[in-house]
Design a protein around this motif. Structure first.
Motif, mmCIF file in Angstrom:
data_model
loop_
_atom_site.group_PDB
_atom_site.id
_atom_site.type_symbol
_atom_site.label_atom_id
_atom_site.label_comp_id
_atom_site.label_asym_id
_atom_site.label_seq_id
_atom_site.Cartn_x
_atom_site.Cartn_y
_atom_site.Cartn_z
ATOM 1 N N ALA A 161 0.832 -1.208 0.000
ATOM 2 C CA ALA A 161 0.000 0.000 0.000
ATOM 3 C C ALA A 161 0.868 1.260 0.000
ATOM 4 O O ALA A 161 0.549 2.248 -0.684
ATOM 5 N N SER A 162 1.961 1.244 0.746
ATOM 6 C CA SER A 162 2.866 2.399 0.785
ATOM 7 C C SER A 162 3.503 2.653 -0.575
ATOM 8 O O SER A 162 3.696 3.805 -0.981
ATOM 9 N N THR A 163 3.830 1.575 -1.274
ATOM 10 C CA THR A 163 4.432 1.717 -2.605
ATOM 11 C C THR A 163 3.456 2.378 -3.567
ATOM 12 O O THR A 163 3.818 3.327 -4.282
ATOM 13 N N VAL A 164 2.222 1.887 -3.586
ATOM 14 C CA VAL A 164 1.215 2.461 -4.483
ATOM 15 C C VAL A 164 0.953 3.922 -4.127
ATOM 16 O O VAL A 164 0.959 4.806 -5.003
ATOM 17 N N LEU A 165 0.738 4.187 -2.846
ATOM 18 C CA LEU A 165 0.423 5.554 -2.412
ATOM 19 C C LEU A 165 1.605 6.492 -2.634
ATOM 20 O O LEU A 165 1.440 7.615 -3.143
ATOM 21 N N GLY A 166 2.808 6.046 -2.249
ATOM 22 C CA GLY A 166 3.982 6.913 -2.370
ATOM 23 C C GLY A 166 4.317 7.258 -3.804
ATOM 24 O O GLY A 166 4.600 8.421 -4.127
ATOM 25 N N VAL A 167 4.279 6.256 -4.707
ATOM 26 C CA VAL A 167 4.589 6.519 -6.117
ATOM 27 C C VAL A 167 3.520 7.399 -6.745
ATOM 28 O O VAL A 167 3.840 8.334 -7.506
ATOM 29 N N PHE A 168 2.258 7.136 -6.441
ATOM 30 C CA PHE A 168 1.173 7.953 -7.007
ATOM 31 C C PHE A 168 1.315 9.413 -6.602
ATOM 32 O O PHE A 168 1.224 10.316 -7.448
ATOM 33 N N LEU A 169 1.550 9.656 -5.312
ATOM 34 C CA LEU A 169 1.686 11.037 -4.850
ATOM 35 C C LEU A 169 2.949 11.689 -5.416
ATOM 36 O O LEU A 169 2.933 12.876 -5.761
ATOM 37 N N ALA A 170 4.039 10.920 -5.532
ATOM 38 C CA ALA A 170 5.269 11.491 -6.077
ATOM 39 C C ALA A 170 5.088 11.901 -7.531
ATOM 40 O O ALA A 170 5.542 12.979 -7.952
ATOM 41 N N VAL A 171 4.427 11.055 -8.322
ATOM 42 C CA VAL A 171 4.173 11.387 -9.723
ATOM 43 C C VAL A 171 3.254 12.591 -9.831
ATOM 44 O O VAL A 171 3.471 13.494 -10.652
ATOM 45 N N ALA A 172 2.217 12.631 -8.987
ATOM 46 C CA ALA A 172 1.294 13.768 -9.011
ATOM 47 C C ALA A 172 2.015 15.057 -8.633
ATOM 48 O O ALA A 172 1.780 16.115 -9.242
ATOM 49 N N MET A 173 2.900 14.985 -7.643
ATOM 50 C CA MET A 173 3.650 16.175 -7.238
ATOM 51 C C MET A 173 4.618 16.620 -8.320
ATOM 52 O O MET A 173 4.833 17.821 -8.526
ATOM 53 N N ALA A 174 5.214 15.662 -9.030
ATOM 54 C CA ALA A 174 6.127 16.029 -10.113
ATOM 55 C C ALA A 174 5.381 16.626 -11.298
ATOM 56 O O ALA A 174 5.910 17.489 -12.006
ATOM 57 N N ALA A 175 4.133 16.207 -11.513
ATOM 58 C CA ALA A 175 3.360 16.686 -12.655
ATOM 59 C C ALA A 175 2.744 18.050 -12.411
ATOM 60 O O ALA A 175 2.497 18.789 -13.365
ATOM 61 N N SER A 176 2.489 18.381 -11.150
ATOM 62 C CA SER A 176 1.769 19.622 -10.869
ATOM 63 C C SER A 176 2.362 20.321 -9.646
ATOM 64 O O SER A 176 2.320 19.770 -8.537
ATOM 65 N N PRO A 177 2.896 21.528 -9.817
ATOM 66 C CA PRO A 177 3.379 22.302 -8.662
ATOM 67 C C PRO A 177 2.272 22.572 -7.647
ATOM 68 O O PRO A 177 2.535 22.647 -6.441
ATOM 69 N N LEU A 178 1.030 22.693 -8.122
ATOM 70 C CA LEU A 178 -0.082 22.924 -7.215
ATOM 71 C C LEU A 178 -0.308 21.721 -6.299
ATOM 72 O O LEU A 178 -0.533 21.873 -5.092
ATOM 73 N N VAL A 179 -0.236 20.531 -6.891
ATOM 74 C CA VAL A 179 -0.373 19.306 -6.083
ATOM 75 C C VAL A 179 0.773 19.211 -5.087
ATOM 76 O O VAL A 179 0.572 18.839 -3.920
ATOM 77 N N ARG A 180 1.969 19.538 -5.523
ATOM 78 C CA ARG A 180 3.119 19.499 -4.615
ATOM 79 C C ARG A 180 2.905 20.447 -3.432
ATOM 80 O O ARG A 180 3.144 20.074 -2.271
ATOM 81 N N ALA A 181 2.461 21.655 -3.725
ATOM 82 C CA ALA A 181 2.240 22.631 -2.657
ATOM 83 C C ALA A 181 1.153 22.174 -1.700
ATOM 84 O O ALA A 181 1.216 22.449 -0.495
ATOM 85 N N ALA A 182 0.158 21.459 -2.230
ATOM 86 C CA ALA A 182 -0.952 21.027 -1.384
ATOM 87 C C ALA A 182 -0.616 19.787 -0.573
ATOM 88 O O ALA A 182 -1.015 19.667 0.592
ATOM 89 N N VAL A 183 0.135 18.851 -1.166
ATOM 90 C CA VAL A 183 0.342 17.543 -0.541
ATOM 91 C C VAL A 183 1.556 17.511 0.374
ATOM 92 O O VAL A 183 1.510 16.925 1.465
ATOM 93 N N GLN A 184 2.653 18.140 -0.046
ATOM 94 C CA GLN A 184 3.915 17.962 0.666
ATOM 95 C C GLN A 184 3.850 18.358 2.150
ATOM 96 O O GLN A 184 4.323 17.594 3.001
ATOM 97 N N PRO A 185 3.264 19.508 2.520
ATOM 98 C CA PRO A 185 3.227 19.841 3.949
ATOM 99 C C PRO A 185 2.456 18.821 4.772
ATOM 100 O O PRO A 185 2.876 18.460 5.882
ATOM 101 N N TRP A 186 1.353 18.306 4.236
ATOM 102 C CA TRP A 186 0.553 17.333 4.981
ATOM 103 C C TRP A 186 1.249 15.984 5.071
ATOM 104 O O TRP A 186 1.117 15.267 6.076
#
Length: 250
Positions: free
Chosen positions: A65-90
């Motif tokens: 589950a960590s692999t799926v979640l971590g890779v998905f969020l990492a790809v989303a953060m790399a694709a969108s600065p907005l997603v990175r700004a929203a997800v990374q602090p949390w």
């Protein structure tokens, strides 16, 4: 010779440990010797083995589950600065929050014991994959990105043919760390669940042995946990070498 050095050091340490226990006549309920621990392991091998299987099941599910979640969020953060700004602090907030403090809430909210243990372990382990994969995606060389753009590559082609392959060593490093962290998270969650009446895994074996003052059995469970952690790290390290060798065509 160097490969045998850890084994030799371990055998010498065990011999010194047993010798110190004999020389000081220390009771086994204070500090058991390796022979007492081995005897306790043999006597409780069935329950300890079942506990190990339960803990490893939680650890494996959490790592997946960590692999799926971590890779998905990492790809989303790399694709969108907005997603990175929203997800990374949390993500950082979740990572720095002690799981022992939120495990009781997770167990109450989730309800299903096994799933609750997996969620607790994921909270501890997913950030290692997220941060390492995100770092690998961000480290893609600019000149290669420019080359792909000049050749008219789409965003998805750049992601799957350049960024993800380049980030693979980073991801595998994060996976190896996450494997041991998932084990830690599973054990902590089992301690909390065991205190609340849900007996599961090697953590419960440790709790039960401590209640009964069966210190050798408690040491046996602790050593099994240590061996499990070393085994997870070694297996994932071997997987890393195999995958990178396959990628490089070796």
């Amino acid at each position: 010779m160097e490969r045998l050095a850890p084994l030799a050091f371990g055998l010498i340490a065990l011999a010194l440990w047993q010798g110190a226990v004999w020389a000081t006549n220390t009771p086994s309920y204070v500090v058991p010797g390796p022979l007492d621990i081995a005897r306790a392991f043999w006597e409780a091998r069935v329950s300890l083995g079942a506990g190990l299987l339960s803990t490893m099941a939680v650890t494996g599910a959490a790592l997946l589950a960590s692999t799926v979640l971590g890779v998905f969020l990492a790809v989303a953060m790399a694709a969108s600065p907005l997603v990175r700004a929203a997800v990374q602090p949390w993500a950082v907030v979740v990572q720095v929050t002690p799981v022992v403090a939120i495990a009781p809430l997770i167990i109450i909210w989730v309800g299903q014991p096994f799933l609750a243990l997996v969620v607790c372990a994921v909270v501890v382990s997913f950030f290692a994959i997220l941060s390492n994969t995100a770092a690998g995606l961000a480290a893609t060389p600019t000149e290669l990105l420019d080359l792909f753009h000049l050749n008219g590559a789409t965003r998805w082609q750049i992601l799957f043919q350049l960024s993800l392959p380049y980030a693979l060593p980073y991801f595998l490093t994060g996976l190896r760390l996450a494997g041991t962290l998932a084990l830690v998270g599973a054990v902590v969650a089992e301690f909390v669940a065991g205190s609340g009446g849900f007996a599961s895994g090697l953590a419960w074996e440790i709790i039960e042995a401590s209640y009964r003052l069966q210190i050798p059995r408690m040491f046996a469970a602790l050593l099994m946990l240590g061996a499990a952690g070393i085994g997870i790290y070694a297996v994932l390290g071997a997987l890393e070498r195999l995958v990178l060798a396959w990628r490089d065509g070796a």
